[in-house]
Scaffold this motif. Structure first.
Motif, PDB file in Angstrom:
ATOM      1  N   LYS A 256     -10.300   5.030   3.004  1.00 40.04           N
ATOM      2  CA  LYS A 256     -10.893   3.815   3.560  1.00 40.04           C
ATOM      3  C   LYS A 256      -9.840   2.764   3.897  1.00 40.04           C
ATOM      4  O   LYS A 256     -10.099   1.857   4.684  1.00 40.04           O
ATOM      5  N   LYS A 257      -8.665   2.893   3.288  1.00 43.10           N
ATOM      6  CA  LYS A 257      -7.591   1.955   3.594  1.00 43.10           C
ATOM      7  C   LYS A 257      -6.851   2.350   4.869  1.00 43.10           C
ATOM      8  O   LYS A 257      -6.016   1.588   5.371  1.00 43.10           O
ATOM      9  N   SER A 258      -7.131   3.547   5.366  1.00 39.89           N
ATOM     10  CA  SER A 258      -6.422   4.053   6.541  1.00 39.89           C
ATOM     11  C   SER A 258      -6.977   3.444   7.816  1.00 39.89           C
ATOM     12  O   SER A 258      -8.135   3.029   7.874  1.00 39.89           O
TER      13      SER A 258
ATOM     14  N   ALA B 296       0.832  -1.201   0.000  1.00 43.04           N
ATOM     15  CA  ALA B 296       0.000   0.000   0.000  1.00 43.04           C
ATOM     16  C   ALA B 296       0.865   1.250   0.000  1.00 43.04           C
ATOM     17  O   ALA B 296       0.575   2.239  -0.692  1.00 43.04           O
ATOM     18  N   LEU B 297       1.937   1.215   0.772  1.00 44.23           N
ATOM     19  CA  LEU B 297       2.861   2.345   0.816  1.00 44.23           C
ATOM     20  C   LEU B 297       3.511   2.555  -0.549  1.00 44.23           C
ATOM     21  O   LEU B 297       3.610   3.677  -1.048  1.00 44.23           O
TER      22      LEU B 297
ATOM     23  N   MET C   2      -0.829   6.927   2.195  1.00 41.50           N
ATOM     24  CA  MET C   2      -2.193   6.725   1.691  1.00 41.50           C
ATOM     25  C   MET C   2      -3.006   8.014   1.794  1.00 41.50           C
ATOM     26  O   MET C   2      -3.794   8.335   0.898  1.00 41.50           O
ATOM     27  N   VAL C   3      -2.816   8.772   2.871  1.00 46.97           N
ATOM     28  CA  VAL C   3      -3.522  10.049   2.995  1.00 46.97           C
ATOM     29  C   VAL C   3      -3.020  11.028   1.940  1.00 46.97           C
ATOM     30  O   VAL C   3      -3.800  11.781   1.342  1.00 46.97           O
TER      31      VAL C   3
ATOM     32  N   ALA D 136       3.064   4.800  10.682  1.00 44.11           N
ATOM     33  CA  ALA D 136       2.860   6.195  10.292  1.00 44.11           C
ATOM     34  C   ALA D 136       3.230   6.445   8.829  1.00 44.11           C
ATOM     35  O   ALA D 136       2.494   7.128   8.109  1.00 44.11           O
ATOM     36  N   ASP D 137       4.360   5.920   8.369  1.00 41.60           N
ATOM     37  CA  ASP D 137       4.792   6.188   7.000  1.00 41.60           C
ATOM     38  C   ASP D 137       3.799   5.633   5.984  1.00 41.60           C
ATOM     39  O   ASP D 137       3.437   6.299   5.005  1.00 41.60           O
ATOM     40  N   ALA D 138       3.368   4.396   6.191  1.00 40.04           N
ATOM     41  CA  ALA D 138       2.430   3.783   5.256  1.00 40.04           C
ATOM     42  C   ALA D 138       1.093   4.528   5.260  1.00 40.04           C
ATOM     43  O   ALA D 138       0.507   4.800   4.204  1.00 40.04           O
TER      44      ALA D 138
END
Length: 463
Positions: A433-435, A332-333, A412-413, A406-408
């Motif tokens: 929504k993935k957060s 995801a990241l 996403m944000v 936090a990084d990943a």
């Protein structure tokens, strides 16, 4: 001008080949200085400048490389290059997956502009290298496969199967440190350490070659000499580590892992995740965010279009659920970072300038195309901020939260912010929504009427 030609490789054999063992000597990642040697590569020697934070594989070097006799051409291959002098040949390995051959040169040129620096580095890559053990005789830019083969043969017993298919060489990375670059015309540059860091790609000779140009900013003499060398080394080391560690995990996760020992994969993931996060922290505020995103987006460059299919394969695999979840977070990241750098690279990473940089506390201001924001950030969101600005602010707060993900989550944000800036609210929602819930909790407490209304409408929270 110092130019480092880096030819990386990734050694997957201990993970992918059952019962494979590298030679016990030298004792990577902690070889014994002046006692160990690598067959065909050279003797292990102590490094004059120790590695950052005791990183394995960087306090000791394999020098001399007798099996790789590099010969400089009699006729310099490019206009404007006065002299090329080889300073060091070295081989690093971290004891896990990643290694690299480095060739450090001092180059004298007739001019000092980004264009002349690139031209000189390109000329350097045409330097002839002869690797007798693997039968290679050609330009340095094409030597990575032969050097990977040299590593594979040097680290197994005579007559043993070297499993060459699982030693994966990569394209060159060229790092230029030029303290004679003409400073920018900006006369208002504050006092203090200043660096310009720019990334560009050259695909004219086949596979893209990455050029990282590090130069001083401003006319202050203190920006040059030993002080510049120290700060440039900081940026060079951590960016190279970040890029290579993401690439190492990307190569690993591109393999069929169902039959691989999950403990071994998880140990590698844990260690490299720690190193990647540490590298990111060290270059935040020092290197442009686009370059950092470029490092994170390596998976998509190496396995284009495979992330979606790999997610399905992982969810249906026999690996432990917690390991699958960690790999999915990594993907995801990578996916989110790839969105940040998609499109022509020259439009996203060239021309970015950094000023008033203190590498000890990683504070500074980013100026340039696509990088107009204060790196240190603010805990207060402007009352009149737009939705994209609000999501960018949220990404900074998430990254500064200290949370282990936090990084990943911040990536996403940030991807959601980019979708919102393009007018794609549904795309922004898909990323949010993935957060994790803790990310949305930060957003709900932002005090922004716009962000609160957006969350209330799309998620039913914060209203």
């Amino acid at each position: 001008m110092l130019v480092t030609a880096v030819l990386p490789f990734c050694d997957l054999r201990r993970v992918m080949v059952p019962a494979f063992e590298r030679l016990a000597r030298p004792g990577w990642p902690s070889p014994q200085g002046n006692l160990d040697h690598m067959r065909g590569i050279g003797r292990i020697e102590a490094r004059r400048l120790t590695g950052f934070e005791g990183w394995v594989g960087e306090n000791m070097l394999a020098l001399r490389l007798p099996g790789a006799a590099l010969r400089l051409p009699r006729d310099l291959p490019a206009a404007g290059v006065e002299r090329i002098r080889l300073i060091r040949k070295a081989c690093f390995f971290d004891g896990l997956l990643n290694g690299r051959f480095e060739f450090l040169f001092n180059i004298d040129t007739t001019g000092h502009t980004p264009a002349t620096a690139r031209a000189a580095a390109a000329a350097l890559l045409e330097t002839r290298i002869v690797i007798r053990r693997t039968g290679f005789d050609g330009p340095l830019r094409k030597a990575a496969p032969a050097l990977g083969r040299l590593w594979a043969l040097a680290t197994v017993r005579h007559g043993s199967e070297p499993a060459l298919a699982f030693v994966r060489p990569s394209r060159p990375v060229v790092i230029i440190e030029d303290d004679a670059q003409a400073p920018h015309a900006d006369t208002g540059t504050p006092a203090g350490v200043g660096l310009d860091v720019a990334l560009s790609l050259d695909s004219s000779s086949g596979k893209p070659i990455e050029y990282l140009l590090i130069s001083p900013r401003g006319p202050d003499a203190l920006r040059r000499g030993e002080r510049f060398r120290s700060e440039a080394r900081h940026v060079r080391t951590y960016l190279l580590r970040l890029l290579q560690n993401v690439e190492g995990l990307s190569l690993l996760f591109g393999e069929k892992l169902d039959s691989v020992d999950s403990d071994r994969v998880q140990n590698l993931l844990n260690e490299y995740t720690r190193q990647i996060n540490r590298s990111r922290q060290r270059v935040d505020g020092v290197a442009p965010s686009q370059i950092v995103d470029y490092c994170y987006s390596a998976f998509e460059r190496m396995h284009p279009g495979r992330i979606a299919a790999l997610r399905v394969d992982l969810q249906n695999s026999s690996m432990r659920p917690n390991l699958v979840a960690k790999i999915l977070t990594f993907l995801a990241l990578c996916d989110a970072s790839n969105i940040q750098v998609e499109g022509p690279l020259m439009e996203t990473v060239m021309g970015d300038k950094f000023e008033n940089i203190d590498v000890n506390n990683s504070q500074g201001t980013a100026i340039g195309r696509g990088a107009s924001a204060t790196v240190t950030g603010s805990s207060i969101l402007k009352a009149d901020a737009t939705l994209p600005e609000s999501l960018d602010w949220l990404a900074k707060q998430v990254r500064a939260s200290g949370h282990e993900d936090a990084d990943a989550e911040a990536a996403m944000v940030a991807a959601a912010a980019k979708k919102a800036a393009a007018g794609d609210d549904d795309g922004a929602v898909a990323w949010l929504k993935k957060s994790g819930k803790w990310v949305l909790d930060i957003a709900a407490k932002s005090g922004s009427a716009l962000l609160t209304a957006f969350l209330s409408a799309k998620f039913g929270i914060g209203g």
